[in-house]
Enzyme design. Structure first.
Site, PDB file in Angstrom:
ATOM      1  N   CYS A   1      -2.657   2.408   7.060  1.00  0.00           N
ATOM      2  CA  CYS A   1      -2.315   1.977   8.233  1.00  0.00           C
ATOM      3  C   CYS A   1      -2.772   3.229   9.029  1.00  0.00           C
ATOM      4  CB  CYS A   1      -0.974   1.632   8.402  1.00  0.00           C
ATOM      5  SG  CYS A   1       0.010   3.042   7.860  1.00  0.00           S
TER       6      CYS A   1
ATOM      7  N   GLU B   1       6.612  -1.362  11.563  1.00  0.00           N
ATOM      8  CA  GLU B   1       5.391  -0.219  11.459  1.00  0.00           C
ATOM      9  C   GLU B   1       4.284  -1.171  11.075  1.00  0.00           C
ATOM     10  OE1 GLU B   1       5.623   2.551  12.185  1.00  0.00           O
ATOM     11  OE2 GLU B   1       7.779   3.252  11.972  1.00  0.00           O
TER      12      GLU B   1
ATOM     13  N   GLU C   1      10.007   5.702  12.708  1.00  0.00           N
ATOM     14  CA  GLU C   1      10.997   6.071  11.615  1.00  0.00           C
ATOM     15  C   GLU C   1      10.875   7.627  11.397  1.00  0.00           C
ATOM     16  OE1 GLU C   1       8.706   3.264   8.455  1.00  0.00           O
ATOM     17  OE2 GLU C   1      10.938   2.819   8.294  1.00  0.00           O
TER      18      GLU C   1
ATOM     19  N   ASN D   1       0.775  -1.261   0.074  1.00  0.00           N
ATOM     20  CA  ASN D   1       0.268  -0.218   0.041  1.00  0.00           C
ATOM     21  C   ASN D   1       0.780   1.147  -0.004  1.00  0.00           C
ATOM     22  OD1 ASN D   1       0.694  -0.177   2.867  1.00  0.00           O
ATOM     23  ND2 ASN D   1      -0.867   1.015   3.347  1.00  0.00           N
TER      24      ASN D   1
HETATM   25  P1  NAD Z   1       1.566  -8.193   4.843  1.00  0.00           P
HETATM   26  O1  NAD Z   1       2.074  -8.136   6.058  1.00  0.00           O
HETATM   27  O2  NAD Z   1       1.041  -9.203   4.328  1.00  0.00           O
HETATM   28  O3  NAD Z   1       3.107  -8.166   3.821  1.00  0.00           O
HETATM   29  C1  NAD Z   1       3.936  -7.313   4.098  1.00  0.00           C
HETATM   30  C2  NAD Z   1       5.314  -7.690   3.675  1.00  0.00           C
HETATM   31  O4  NAD Z   1       5.534  -8.581   4.298  1.00  0.00           O
HETATM   32  C3  NAD Z   1       5.037  -8.066   2.064  1.00  0.00           C
HETATM   33  O5  NAD Z   1       6.198  -7.720   1.623  1.00  0.00           O
HETATM   34  C4  NAD Z   1       5.205  -9.599   2.495  1.00  0.00           C
HETATM   35  O6  NAD Z   1       5.606 -10.354   1.136  1.00  0.00           O
HETATM   36  C5  NAD Z   1       5.870  -9.823   3.525  1.00  0.00           C
HETATM   37  N1  NAD Z   1       5.675 -11.174   4.197  1.00  0.00           N
HETATM   38  C6  NAD Z   1       4.638 -11.864   4.318  1.00  0.00           C
HETATM   39  N2  NAD Z   1       4.766 -12.686   5.157  1.00  0.00           N
HETATM   40  C7  NAD Z   1       6.197 -12.893   5.551  1.00  0.00           C
HETATM   41  C8  NAD Z   1       6.741 -13.433   6.334  1.00  0.00           C
HETATM   42  N3  NAD Z   1       6.419 -14.678   7.004  1.00  0.00           N
HETATM   43  N4  NAD Z   1       8.086 -13.158   6.875  1.00  0.00           N
HETATM   44  C9  NAD Z   1       8.781 -11.909   6.094  1.00  0.00           C
HETATM   45  N5  NAD Z   1       8.122 -11.422   5.375  1.00  0.00           N
HETATM   46  C10 NAD Z   1       6.807 -11.531   5.289  1.00  0.00           C
HETATM   47  O7  NAD Z   1       0.951  -6.640   4.625  1.00  0.00           O
HETATM   48  P2  NAD Z   1       0.485  -6.066   3.447  1.00  0.00           P
HETATM   49  O8  NAD Z   1      -0.861  -6.668   3.233  1.00  0.00           O
HETATM   50  O9  NAD Z   1       1.212  -5.936   2.346  1.00  0.00           O
HETATM   51  O10 NAD Z   1       0.177  -4.393   3.958  1.00  0.00           O
HETATM   52  C11 NAD Z   1      -0.952  -4.242   4.649  1.00  0.00           C
HETATM   53  C12 NAD Z   1      -0.592  -3.909   5.941  1.00  0.00           C
HETATM   54  O11 NAD Z   1       0.518  -3.258   6.281  1.00  0.00           O
HETATM   55  C13 NAD Z   1      -1.804  -3.508   7.066  1.00  0.00           C
HETATM   56  O12 NAD Z   1      -1.929  -4.196   8.181  1.00  0.00           O
HETATM   57  C14 NAD Z   1      -1.148  -2.191   7.313  1.00  0.00           C
HETATM   58  O13 NAD Z   1      -1.918  -1.530   8.387  1.00  0.00           O
HETATM   59  C15 NAD Z   1       0.075  -2.300   7.250  1.00  0.00           C
HETATM   60  N6  NAD Z   1       0.922  -0.999   7.114  1.00  0.00           N
HETATM   61  C16 NAD Z   1       1.662  -0.396   8.166  1.00  0.00           C
HETATM   62  C17 NAD Z   1       2.218   0.809   7.795  1.00  0.00           C
HETATM   63  C18 NAD Z   1       2.791   1.514   9.113  1.00  0.00           C
HETATM   64  O14 NAD Z   1       3.757   2.196   8.900  1.00  0.00           O
HETATM   65  N7  NAD Z   1       2.388   1.228  10.468  1.00  0.00           N
HETATM   66  C19 NAD Z   1       2.337   1.428   6.552  1.00  0.00           C
HETATM   67  C20 NAD Z   1       1.566   0.717   5.482  1.00  0.00           C
HETATM   68  C21 NAD Z   1       1.005  -0.538   5.914  1.00  0.00           C
END
Ligand code: NAD
Length: 471
Positions: A278, A244, A454, A146
């Site tokens: 997020c 994050e 960050e 996202n």
């Molecule tokens: P996700 O956790 O499914 O994936 C994020 C990343 O982690 C991807 O690159 C994915 O390939 C990787 N990943 C998945 N499983 C993994 C594992 N077992 N080990 C290591 N890496 C792994 O999240 P998403 O669906 O891509 O993004 C949406 C989520 O991100 C929402 O929950 C949102 O709130 C959060 N988000 C947080 C922030 C913040 O700054 N706090 C900002 C943007 C998005």
């Protein structure tokens, strides 16, 4: 059709060892628009080895050299704004309002890091000790779909500012955006191995980076569930972690608020980035006294939001990123009704006139109580829950009654009162009346929204280790 065949290791684009392929889609049309060849564990090792070789020289760089690299990165990324805009629009479907922020943000973060590092005291005297802030060691980063470009840039900028090297595993769903960004970054001429990028899935490349003993620091942006898995793996080798994670941000509308002023701000916070943010303020807390008036205004305002493709500048809300995400949002809209909340506007299915594309109807639930799952869980779509509070203490208690604590919002007329409420909220950031944040202000979450911060000096310190030399 875009075919992405290479990863980026040791300063060059290289064919990965992994051969699995992953399809890329335009979420506004559901058409396949590309394919990416994914790296595997061996590619992760090759990238880590390159970062490890480049680390000693990077560690020795002075502030002026780091600032020069950051400025070169800023210029290189800014020069490709148009291409980044097009990639984010096609592969992600981000509305123009989000593109107008996120494309310039991608180059600005290098500038912000350059200013941060130029002002930072890397050595200081504490009692009889000289305290030296040293780079933590080789870093790994994992980014979400996202805000893939923004987080690659933030994490790379911080690594360079701290004098370390980095391996990044971007979201596999954002490979066209990553490739466009990498072509820009390559022009900046970083030392080989300073940045390495391995496309791959989370459970293969992401998991390998979380385990690799040569990685000293892992910085992750994504879901709370994945963050927990990474934290567990990282513990084995005592990696430093920045996580994050998700959010369920409350917006407290104080009862002195002027609705003409507050309503556009409520919508901006709730439906930012089509609700796929997020930091979205997805729980609106309204005093019982003004509940009927506010919900009537909201219903009207949300019904007027335009849903459609990124190419239409009048669009407020774009598609969900994938069929899976579309289903997830639908299931929460269904759940809200089953839990007894009332659909004020929106509902299941696609908006009228949009038969294709992963578009959802912006939805507002009234009569929501804080024990309902739609009030407690991150939906990650344009779905807002409206809750009623008795008085200010009750509003604060409801706002804090959540596992999350990323970004909260307070809206109202009296500055002192707004600040007093803000001080009592458990969140990494509290935004008053939608005031834009300074680029160096820390960003990160309390509770299950993450660990660490960050941006600015707090972000930089997350990539440094203090060493005290005594005597
Ligand atoms: P996700 O956790 O499914 O994936 C994020 C990343 O982690 C991807 O690159 C994915 O390939 C990787 N990943 C998945 N499983 C993994 C594992 N077992 N080990 C290591 N890496 C792994 O999240 P998403 O669906 O891509 O993004 C949406 C989520 O991100 C929402 O929950 C949102 O709130 C959060 N988000 C947080 C922030 C913040 O700054 N706090 C900002 C943007 C998005």
């Amino acid at each position: 059709m875009k075919y992405i065949e290479q990863i980026y290791v040791d300063g060059v684009f290289a064919t990965p060892h992994g051969s699995e392929r992953f399809d890329l889609f335009n979420p506004a049309t559901e058409e396949k628009i590309g394919e990416v060849r994914l790296g595997d564990e061996e590619d992760a090792h090759t990238a880590v080895a390159a970062a490890k070789r480049a680390f000693p020289a990077m560690r020795r760089t002075g502030v002026a050299e780091r600032v020069a690299m950051l400025q070169a990165l800023r210029d290189a990324v800014a020069a490709r704004s148009e291409a980044l805009h097009a990639a984010m629009s096609a592969e992600y479907g981000a509305p123009q309002s989000f593109l107008a922020f996120s494309v310039p943000h991608a180059s600005n973060v290098f500038d912000v890091a350059a200013r941060t590092v130029a002002d930072y005291a890397f050595t200081r005297r504490i009692g009889n000790a000289d305290v030296i802030m040293e780079p933590v060691g080789v870093a790994a980063a994992i980014t979400p779909w996202n805000s893939n470009i923004g987080f690659i840039c933030t994490k790379l900028a911080t690594a360079i500012a701290a004098g370390t090297t980095i391996v990044i595993k971007p979201s596999e769903m954002s490979a066209i955006q990553t490739q466009t960004l990498l072509e820009a970054i390559h022009e900046a001429g970083l030392p080989p191995g300073a940045l390495n990028v391995v496309n791959g899935t989370g459970h293969v490349v992401g998991a390998e980076l979380s385990r690799d003993p040569s990685i000293a620091k892992i910085t992750f942006t994504g879901s709370t569930t994945t963050g927990r898995t990474i934290l567990r793996s990282a513990a084995e080798t005592f990696k430093r972690v920045t996580l994050e994670l998700g959010g369920k941000g409350p917006q407290i509308l104080l009862d002195d608020a002027d609705l003409d002023h507050a309503m556009p701000r409520i919508l901006a916070s709730a439906f930012r980035n089509s609700g796929q943010a997020c930091i979205a303020g997805t729980r609106l807390l309204v005093s019982k006294r003004r509940y009927a008036e506010v919900t009537a205004r909201l219903a009207e305002a949300v019904a007027a939001l335009k849903v459609g493709p990124s190419s239409d500048p009048a669009v407020d809300i774009g598609p969900m990123v994938s069929a899976r995400q579309w289903e997830r949002v639908q299931s929460y809209i269904r759940l809200g009704s089953e839990e007894g909340a009332t659909i004020l506007v929106g509902g299941e299915g696609r908006p009228e006139g949009l038969e294709r594309g992963w578009f959802v109807r912006p939805t507002v639930f009234s009569g929501v109580t804080n024990d309902m799952r739609i009030a407690r869980e991150e939906i990650f779509g344009p779905v807002l829950s409206v809750l009623a509070y008795e008085d200010e203490d009750d509003a604060i208690a409801l706002a804090n009654d959540t596992d999350y604590g990323l970004q909260s919002y307070v809206l109202g007329a009296d500055h002192d009162r707004l600040r007093a409420v803000a001080r009592r909220l458990e969140a990494g950031r509290v935004v008053i009346n939608e005031t834009p944040a300074d680029a160096q202000a820390p960003f990160g979450g309390f509770k299950h929204s993450g660990i660490g911060r960050e941006f600015g000096p707090f972000g930089l310190e997350a990539f440094l280790e203090p060493k005290a030399i005594i005597g």
